[in-house]
Scaffold this active site. Structure first.
Site, PDB file in Angstrom:
ATOM      1  N   ASP A   1     -15.103  -2.848  -1.459  1.00  0.00           N
ATOM      2  CA  ASP A   1     -14.706  -2.591  -0.077  1.00  0.00           C
ATOM      3  C   ASP A   1     -15.962  -2.310   0.725  1.00  0.00           C
ATOM      4  OD1 ASP A   1     -12.089  -2.638  -1.131  1.00  0.00           O
ATOM      5  OD2 ASP A   1     -12.184  -0.487  -1.547  1.00  0.00           O
TER       6      ASP A   1
ATOM      7  N   ASP B   1       0.857  -1.183   0.000  1.00  0.00           N
ATOM      8  CA  ASP B   1       0.000   0.000   0.000  1.00  0.00           C
ATOM      9  C   ASP B   1       0.892   1.231   0.000  1.00  0.00           C
ATOM     10  OD1 ASP B   1      -2.010  -1.821   0.182  1.00  0.00           O
ATOM     11  OD2 ASP B   1      -2.741  -1.198   2.147  1.00  0.00           O
TER      12      ASP B   1
END
Length: 241
Positions: A130, A8
């Site tokens: 998500d 990330d």
């Protein structure tokens, strides 16, 4: 089942967030390309990349870091999400060597774009879903919608997307284990390959996902690999047997 090590990217560094909160980030490596090379050296088959700044900005922000990773790991396919919201950006990233782009926010706001991209670049477009409490969140998880996870996934059944990456936001980075029932239920509800994400914190978690009763394509893990809670070589060997 494929294990996707996660990198990330925030401000050019490899970080992990706690439950998607940009103010609760931990820097694990200030050289993401070196981190990617380490994962590849351990034997991983794929890399999972997220441009966190891009997810909020709506356009690529950590492009230099992504390009450095692609240059450092030319033989390993990588998928990228975060800030990819138009055809030009999709085409640019695929031309630069990405194996797969992940479309999240636009899957809710502009599903026609997902269909066009999947049709134009077959096998190279995934949908990122998500969610909190079964409802989809967008724009770097900052905005919650009334859209149900399974409803959104099923809407792309005939679109030709390569995979669905399902993340339980409340589990992400918390080292509390993945939401196995919800992941299995989603995978059993659609024919699209599903990749589990969020909370994978041990080898036992990976084995539980593998044996959850649904044919998952893979699982994504980040913090557990950086912290050493999961040994990448050991996990890869276990999932390949």
């Amino acid at each position: 089942m494929i294990l996707y090590p996660a990198i990330d990217l925030k401000d050019g560094q490899a970080v992990r967030l706690l439950r998607g909160d940009m103010d609760k980030s931990t820097v694990f490596n200030d050289d993401p390309a070196a981190q990617a090379a380490d994962f590849v050296a351990a034997g991983c088959d794929w890399l999972h990349l997220v441009d966190l700044n891009g997810a909020f900005a709506g356009e690529p922000v950590n492009a230099a870091a992504v390009e450095a990773i692609l240059a450092a790991c030319p033989g390993t396919p990588a998928q990228l999400g975060g800030g990819i919201r138009d055809m030009a950006t999709i085409e640019t990233w695929l031309d630069k060597g990405l194996a797969r782009v992940i479309l999240g926010t636009v899957a809710v706001e502009n599903p026609a774009l997902v269909r066009e991209a999947a049709r134009t670049f077959p096998g190279h477009v995934a949908v990122g879903i998500d969610a909190r409490n079964g409802r989809v969140a967008t724009k770097g998880w900052a905005e919650e919608t009334d859209v149900q996870v399974t409803e959104l996934a099923k809407s792309f059944e005939d679109a030709g997307v390569a995979a669905i990456i399902y993340t339980d936001i409340d589990r992400d980075g918390a080292m509390q284990g993945p939401n196995i029932p919800a992941t299995a239920a989603l995978a059993n509800a659609v024919s699209i390959p599903v990749i589990a994400s969020g909370g994978v914190s041990s080898l036992d978690d990976l084995i539980a996902l593998r044996d959850c009763g649904a044919a998952l394509n893979g699982a994504i893990s980040g913090r557990a690999l950086y912290d050493g809670a999961i040994d990448l070589k050991q996990a890869l060997a276990a999932l390949r047997t």
